[in-house]
Enzyme design. Structure first.
Site, PDB file in Angstrom:
ATOM      1  N   ASP A   1     -15.172 -56.759 -48.649  1.00 57.00           N
ATOM      2  CA  ASP A   1     -14.467 -58.089 -48.342  1.00 57.00           C
ATOM      3  C   ASP A   1     -13.929 -58.463 -49.595  1.00 57.00           C
ATOM      4  O   ASP A   1     -14.541 -58.804 -50.555  1.00 57.00           O
ATOM      5  CB  ASP A   1     -15.300 -59.219 -47.801  1.00 57.00           C
ATOM      6  CG  ASP A   1     -14.933 -59.574 -46.398  1.00 57.00           C
ATOM      7  OD1 ASP A   1     -13.785 -60.060 -46.607  1.00 57.00           O
ATOM      8  OD2 ASP A   1     -15.468 -59.792 -45.308  1.00 57.00           O
TER       9      ASP A   1
ATOM     10  N   ASP B   1      -9.935 -61.471 -46.963  1.00 57.67           N
ATOM     11  CA  ASP B   1     -10.473 -62.425 -46.506  1.00 57.67           C
ATOM     12  C   ASP B   1      -9.078 -63.646 -46.538  1.00 57.67           C
ATOM     13  O   ASP B   1      -8.644 -63.748 -47.681  1.00 57.67           O
ATOM     14  CB  ASP B   1     -11.732 -62.730 -47.143  1.00 57.67           C
ATOM     15  CG  ASP B   1     -12.040 -64.229 -46.410  1.00 57.67           C
ATOM     16  OD1 ASP B   1     -12.220 -64.323 -45.358  1.00 57.67           O
ATOM     17  OD2 ASP B   1     -12.093 -65.230 -47.087  1.00 57.67           O
TER      18      ASP B   1
ATOM     19  N   GLU C   1      -6.644 -60.614 -42.878  1.00 56.11           N
ATOM     20  CA  GLU C   1      -6.905 -61.605 -41.864  1.00 56.11           C
ATOM     21  C   GLU C   1      -5.938 -62.749 -41.830  1.00 56.11           C
ATOM     22  O   GLU C   1      -5.827 -63.500 -42.967  1.00 56.11           O
ATOM     23  CB  GLU C   1      -8.320 -62.196 -42.170  1.00 56.11           C
ATOM     24  CG  GLU C   1      -8.783 -63.328 -41.253  1.00 56.11           C
ATOM     25  CD  GLU C   1      -9.820 -64.236 -41.676  1.00 56.11           C
ATOM     26  OE1 GLU C   1     -10.466 -64.970 -40.904  1.00 56.11           O
ATOM     27  OE2 GLU C   1      -9.883 -64.501 -42.978  1.00 56.11           O
TER      28      GLU C   1
ATOM     29  N   HIS D   1     -17.421 -61.748 -37.551  1.00 56.84           N
ATOM     30  CA  HIS D   1     -18.505 -62.789 -37.997  1.00 56.84           C
ATOM     31  C   HIS D   1     -17.940 -64.093 -37.610  1.00 56.84           C
ATOM     32  O   HIS D   1     -18.894 -65.149 -37.823  1.00 56.84           O
ATOM     33  CB  HIS D   1     -18.709 -62.547 -39.483  1.00 56.84           C
ATOM     34  CG  HIS D   1     -17.716 -62.775 -40.231  1.00 56.84           C
ATOM     35  ND1 HIS D   1     -16.841 -61.808 -40.600  1.00 56.84           N
ATOM     36  CD2 HIS D   1     -17.213 -63.800 -41.231  1.00 56.84           C
ATOM     37  CE1 HIS D   1     -15.729 -62.364 -41.408  1.00 56.84           C
ATOM     38  NE2 HIS D   1     -16.193 -63.559 -41.859  1.00 56.84           N
ATOM     39  N   ASP D   2     -16.747 -64.363 -37.297  1.00 56.35           N
ATOM     40  CA  ASP D   2     -16.343 -65.624 -36.986  1.00 56.35           C
ATOM     41  C   ASP D   2     -16.146 -65.907 -35.727  1.00 56.35           C
ATOM     42  O   ASP D   2     -15.600 -67.329 -35.229  1.00 56.35           O
ATOM     43  CB  ASP D   2     -15.028 -65.965 -37.628  1.00 56.35           C
ATOM     44  CG  ASP D   2     -15.333 -66.288 -39.416  1.00 56.35           C
ATOM     45  OD1 ASP D   2     -16.149 -66.566 -39.591  1.00 56.35           O
ATOM     46  OD2 ASP D   2     -14.403 -65.680 -40.153  1.00 56.35           O
TER      47      ASP D   2
END
Length: 565
Positions: A101, A206, A263, A339-340
């Site tokens: 990440d 990210d 993202e 994870h979100d």
């Protein structure tokens, strides 16, 4: 680059690891890098050959590692730099690549750059971040603009030392970097080179959609009852960020055989995705969008106890939008959650029919074109956590929103009930490795709640059961990589069938083979007709050996993959 040019990252099977919750190796209750090393053979056996690992950098953990205080070192929670080197080495021995990440939008407020930046208005690091003076409205000082933060409240935080406000579109402990400053870009590029030289194979970037900002710090005129306006276009998907990404590609990425996935979140259009990841954009290789993550009624529930219902028609439209508009122009990642988002079993599946509905979801998604990314625990059907109080949550954004909601007079129980369906904390409970205390994640109380259903949902039991969801996932990934069909699944065209059907999702993949995928999304039986002939059944979650497509009776959640004549 041609769309059909073979690349390792197009043919890879990805798996996302939320490090804090994956596996604790040293009995401190926190997942760590040696814990990943311990499970590499499990991941290889699953069929995975690419790992995306969430941030492992040194951090005060205000947002579980997305607030970085030192990009060149490992958080003490997770291990050491030597552990990271060993992980890279051990993964490569098993044919597994690793992407890290890359946190580009912000740092921690404990990062040396920000510590210097806040000291004075003329500090050399001042312009590494975005500072503005407050405004005077009716004789009172207010924030520079009325823009909202993703984590609730204003996207501005006043710093008393200099009396100015810094921008923070997430937590107040995560100040946003000023990418317009060439020194910031060079610093970030040097950091990326450090990790690539160490042997990682690329990055999940990210919050990449936010690294450019509107330079006009003016109030939003968006119609909203909120004091702070959720006008994300003030700092999302703005044209200038493409200049930054092209420079990043030229200075760093083009010099390595690596992959990047950005993202860009909700609201991005396929045309914007092509700007980021078009074959000749010279920016990124692919981007995650969130369009298919909320194709249900969880944001429209009148009461928290109401059933969550999938809107398959909307989901089919989203799949059609991204599968057809990007084909031949840009690459696509495939994923149900990260994870979100909440757990896909609780979003679109049936927790009472986990194997049937979970195998249906795997079949529906992972035979489309694009690079798959399975989220940890998805392969065993992990579910949302039964949250009861605000103390059950860990997420800083939930805590912030709770305080705002209660101050506005909202009912506590209703807030908790609605948030339980929607919270990203659902995806962050520890992986359930076995029916043992703490789900086998650790031998001590973990950093976060373990879902009590680890007794019946865990890796060890599913490994022993030939009919388990885990073993079905292995079949899905093995078929996707099968030498007779891989070219069709990876590079073939996509065409939806039964487009207007609101119960069944189906599509045909065409390359050297013609393969039909059919999935019944619901707990009911349905009859459909298709004018094709089956040559061979490749996979069925009912272990069916024959399908008559002209008289097709689908049982609840029935799903299959067949080669057509």
């Amino acid at each position: 680059m041609s769309f059909y040019e073979k690349k390792w990252w197009k043919e890879a099977i990805g798996y996302q690891i939320y490090l804090r919750s994956f596996k604790d190796s040293n009995d401190d209750g926190i997942g760590d890098i040696p814990g990943i090393i311990e499970k590499l053979d499990y991941l290889k056996d699953l069929g995975v050959n690419l790992l995306w690992i969430c941030p492992f950098y040194k951090s005060p953990m205000d947002d579980n590692g997305y607030d970085v205080s030192d990009f060149y070192d490992i958080s003490e929670d997770y291990g050491t730099l030597e552990d990271a080197k060993k992980l890279i080495h051990e993964a490569k021995l098993r044919g597994i690549r690793i992407i890290a990440d890359l946190v580009m939008n912000q740092t921690s407020d404990e990062h040396p750059w920000f510590i210097e930046s806040r000291k004075s208005k003329d500090n050399p690091y001042r312009d590494y971040y975005i500072w503005q003076k407050g405004k005077i409205v009716d004789g009172k000082e207010v924030e520079p603009t009325n823009w909202a933060s993703f984590f609730g409240g204003s996207c501005w935080q006043k710093d008393e030392l200099t009396g100015e406000y810094y921008m923070k579109i997430f937590s107040k402990k995560m100040p946003d970097l000023n990418w317009a400053n060439p020194n910031v870009r060079k610093g970030m590029f040097d950091m990326a080179k450090f990790w690539l030289d160490l042997g990682i194979d690329g990055f999940r970037v990210d919050a990449v959609a936010h690294i450019a900002r509107s330079t006009e710090f003016e109030d939003s005129t968006m119609e909203s009852t909120s004091k702070y306006k959720p006008d994300w276009r003030k700092f999302s998907n703005l044209p200038r960020l493409h200049d930054y990404l092209k420079e990043f590609n030229q200075e760093v990425l083009s010099k390595y055989d690596v992959m990047t996935v950005g993202e860009v979140g909700g609201g991005a259009l396929p045309t914007e995705a092509i700007e980021y990841a078009g074959l000749n954009s010279n920016e990124l290789n692919m981007v995650f969008n969130f369009d298919h993550n909320w194709c249900n009624n969880v944001w429209d529930l009148k009461n928290p106890e109401d059933p969550v219902i999938t809107n398959l028609a909307h989901m089919k439209d989203m799949f059609e939008k991204w599968q057809t508009n990007l084909y031949g122009k840009a690459w696509n990642p495939l994923y149900w959650l990260n994870h979100d988002q909440p757990r896909v079993m609780s979003q679109y599946g049936n927790v009472n029919k986990r194997v049937l509905s979970g195998s249906m979801l795997a079949t529906a998604l992972y035979f489309m074109w694009g690079t798959p990314f399975i989220y940890q625990g998805e392969e065993i059907g992990m579910t949302n956590y039964p949250f009861k109080t605000i103390d059950d949550f860990n997420d800083v954004s939930v805590k912030n929103s709770y305080q705002i909601a209660i101050s506005e007079g909202q009912d506590k129980d209703r807030f908790i009930g609605f948030t339980a369906h929607r919270s990203r904390d659902n995806a962050r409970t520890p992986v359930q490795w076995k029916n043992a205390p703490c789900g086998g994640f650790s031998t001590v109380k973990p950093w976060f709640q373990v879902n009590p259903n680890y007794v019946s949902i865990n890796v060890e039991d599913e490994q022993k059961d030939p009919q388990s969801l885990l073993n079905y996932y292995k079949k899905v990934l093995a078929l996707r990589k099968h030498p007779d069909y891989m070219d069709t699944f990876v590079y073939g065209t996509y065409e939806q069938v039964l487009r207007k059907d609101t119960t069944v999702y189906g599509y045909i993949r065409k390359q050297d083979k013609h393969v039909l995928v059919i999935t019944n999304f619901f707990d009911c039986s349905v009859d459909v007709k298709l004018d094709y002939h089956v040559r061979k059944v490749l996979l069925s979650n009912y272990n069916e050996q024959h399908y008559d497509l002209k008289h097709l009776h689908l049982r609840p959640y029935e799903s299959f993959v067949v080669e057509l004549e």
